[in-house]
Scaffold this motif. Sequence first.
Motif, PDB file in Angstrom:
ATOM      1  N   LEU A  18       0.837  -1.292  -0.434  1.00 57.19           N
ATOM      2  CA  LEU A  18       0.199  -0.064  -0.162  1.00 57.19           C
ATOM      3  C   LEU A  18       1.021   1.265  -0.136  1.00 57.19           C
ATOM      4  N   TYR A  19       1.923   1.679   0.762  1.00 50.87           N
ATOM      5  CA  TYR A  19       2.742   2.416   0.749  1.00 50.87           C
ATOM      6  C   TYR A  19       3.160   2.378  -0.435  1.00 50.87           C
ATOM      7  N   ALA A  20       3.777   1.889  -0.582  1.00 50.61           N
ATOM      8  CA  ALA A  20       4.721   1.663  -2.267  1.00 50.61           C
ATOM      9  C   ALA A  20       3.654   2.153  -2.827  1.00 50.61           C
ATOM     10  N   LEU A  21       3.042   1.161  -3.397  1.00 52.00           N
ATOM     11  CA  LEU A  21       1.942   2.284  -4.718  1.00 52.00           C
ATOM     12  C   LEU A  21       1.409   3.716  -4.710  1.00 52.00           C
ATOM     13  N   CYS A  22       0.897   3.583  -3.600  1.00 52.91           N
ATOM     14  CA  CYS A  22       0.757   5.545  -3.567  1.00 52.91           C
ATOM     15  C   CYS A  22       1.347   6.090  -3.356  1.00 52.91           C
ATOM     16  N   SER A  23       2.806   6.073  -3.285  1.00 47.72           N
ATOM     17  CA  SER A  23       3.193   7.081  -3.064  1.00 47.72           C
ATOM     18  C   SER A  23       4.078   7.244  -3.857  1.00 47.72           C
ATOM     19  N   TRP A  24       4.238   6.011  -5.098  1.00 49.46           N
ATOM     20  CA  TRP A  24       4.515   6.374  -6.226  1.00 49.46           C
ATOM     21  C   TRP A  24       3.621   6.477  -6.933  1.00 49.46           C
ATOM     22  N   ALA A  25       2.447   6.645  -6.912  1.00 48.50           N
ATOM     23  CA  ALA A  25       1.058   7.153  -7.502  1.00 48.50           C
ATOM     24  C   ALA A  25       0.993   8.619  -6.801  1.00 48.50           C
ATOM     25  N   MET A  26       1.490   9.103  -6.023  1.00 44.58           N
ATOM     26  CA  MET A  26       1.531  10.523  -5.873  1.00 44.58           C
ATOM     27  C   MET A  26       2.901  11.869  -6.668  1.00 44.58           C
ATOM     28  N   SER A  27       4.186  10.195  -6.848  1.00 45.48           N
ATOM     29  CA  SER A  27       5.153  11.297  -7.835  1.00 45.48           C
ATOM     30  C   SER A  27       4.236  10.995  -9.591  1.00 45.48           C
ATOM     31  N   VAL A  28       3.995   9.742  -9.621  1.00 43.41           N
ATOM     32  CA  VAL A  28       3.376  10.108 -10.555  1.00 43.41           C
ATOM     33  C   VAL A  28       2.940  10.862 -11.344  1.00 43.41           C
ATOM     34  N   ALA A  29       1.538  11.540 -10.540  1.00 41.56           N
ATOM     35  CA  ALA A  29       1.103  12.449 -10.685  1.00 41.56           C
ATOM     36  C   ALA A  29       1.924  13.951 -10.316  1.00 41.56           C
ATOM     37  N   ALA A  30       2.650  14.600  -9.933  1.00 42.09           N
ATOM     38  CA  ALA A  30       3.546  14.931  -9.497  1.00 42.09           C
ATOM     39  C   ALA A  30       3.856  15.545 -10.242  1.00 42.09           C
ATOM     40  N   GLY A  31       5.322  14.401 -10.773  1.00 38.44           N
ATOM     41  CA  GLY A  31       6.130  14.175 -11.844  1.00 38.44           C
ATOM     42  C   GLY A  31       7.552  14.034 -11.207  1.00 38.44           C
ATOM     43  N   PRO A  32       7.873  13.339 -11.077  1.00 42.68           N
ATOM     44  CA  PRO A  32       9.812  13.254 -10.142  1.00 42.68           C
ATOM     45  C   PRO A  32      10.155  14.008 -10.168  1.00 42.68           C
ATOM     46  N   ASP A  33      10.433  15.920 -10.957  1.00 43.29           N
ATOM     47  CA  ASP A  33      10.462  16.348 -11.060  1.00 43.29           C
ATOM     48  C   ASP A  33      10.109  17.412 -10.349  1.00 43.29           C
TER      49      ASP A  33
END
Length: 513
Positions: free
Chosen positions: A256-271
């Motif tokens: 759950l942590y890995a999926l949801c935090s990665w999804a946030m980085s995708v929506a905001a962009g890695p930069d």
Amino acid sequence: MAVAAMPPDGYVSKVDAALNRDKLSALSVILMVIAAAAPFTVIGGGATAGWAVTGVLGIPVAYIAMAAALGVFSVGYTEMSRHIVNSGAFYAYVTQGLGRIPGLGAAGVAVAAYNFMQIGLFGGFGVVLSGFLADELGWHAAWWVYAILGWAIVAVLGVLSIEFSGILLGVLLGAEVVIALLFAAVELIHPAGGAVTGAALNPARLFSQGTGAALATAVAGFVGFESTAVYSEETRNARRNIPRATYLSLLIIGLLYALCSWAMSVAAGPDGIVALSTEHGSETMFVLVGPHLARIWLTLGHALFITSLFAALLSFHNTAARYSFALGRERVLPAWFGLAGRRFRAPLWGSITQSLLALVVLIVFAATGLDPFVNLFFWWTVTGGFGVLILMTFTSLAVVVYFLRYRTGEAAQVPSWRRFIAPMIGFLVLLAVLIVTVQEYDTLLGVPAGNRWRWIFPAAFVAAAALGAGWAAVLRATRPAVYRGIGQGAAAELLAMHPAGGAAHRAAPAATR
């Protein structure tokens, strides 16, 4: 008419020193420990604070790495839970493996760590609830008003039946997991730049500057999964259900942590995720999904963020109270700490003392005007996570020593992977994380390298361990019967009532130092 024998003066009866046995199922334990980990709080508050404070993109891959490391740790940890059923968990395991003096040092660290976690959460709860009610209903009040309201509810629930807490936490947990997955789906459907990227999941980011701080942030998010063993005395078929609950809790939390935090980085962009988290803090995930969801979903998400914090508060209160109970039952602390309520069989004075301590801290923060979100919520919870990391590290070593010491009977039948190999790997990995975390504690707190707090917080655990170990040495010299009972759980009362040792002493598996 027969008259029941009375225990010696200063001791409580076996009834008063007993928790509510066989009350919890494996599912109840899983719900309580995942609620303690507070998934929605970690995703919305822990991950974003990690990005903002450390500036490290690889928070999602840090969650994966720590889940793997804790999975290896859990092999030996759960094996110990099959052999030692004790609500003192870490404390009992270190005592049986490394001896009574190190064991009571571990108890000091455990009490400090879980108090840091539980009390720190009040800061986040008060701030988030205050902002929510001001925005939604126009009710304006200081953060500490709502923190003390939450404190009062937790104080009452803490002395009621653990089964009731389990039901309440299960309902709250189910709702927050559903909303967390919904937000993650929305974020992945609307990636920044139109393309989904796995940059935040790149394992190479584990070797970049600030890795120690990122891993410490991840550890704090997992704190709570290990409390399965704390409920071992109250769980049906604990030898089977505690290991099962531990592994399932860790797997669910990690994914759950890995999926949801990665999804946030995708929506905001890695930069963009670090800058966005720095600007919006715990509102980051709501900022990301806000343009794509109706307001009702955002309102529900905010409400569940608050209930997630409350669920963690209640769960960590139960854990901290049970450590005090375990120490009181063994007379290491005053005997009244080992009292369980007559009706609900919950740790009575362990719970009340925990509540009083939390109230004192809240009053101090309210009076001094310190930042409740940064200085109380973030600093105290990550420090609590650091304390649990210390406990897990030395518990892994204790597992190895325990099985080297006991090579006959049932212990001899345990496969080498569970007795030696996995615990030693866990010890070495966790020790490396512990060292790197100390080196980068200033980054973890977001303070300059020379700031006194980067040393004060780690030093607090050195002091707690020294205090516990020193008290054990005093007990050895002045109260040998109590000293023999250290780490023995319910058997400690028998040892205290048979000072010469006797059959009761021989029947109980005892530490040797």
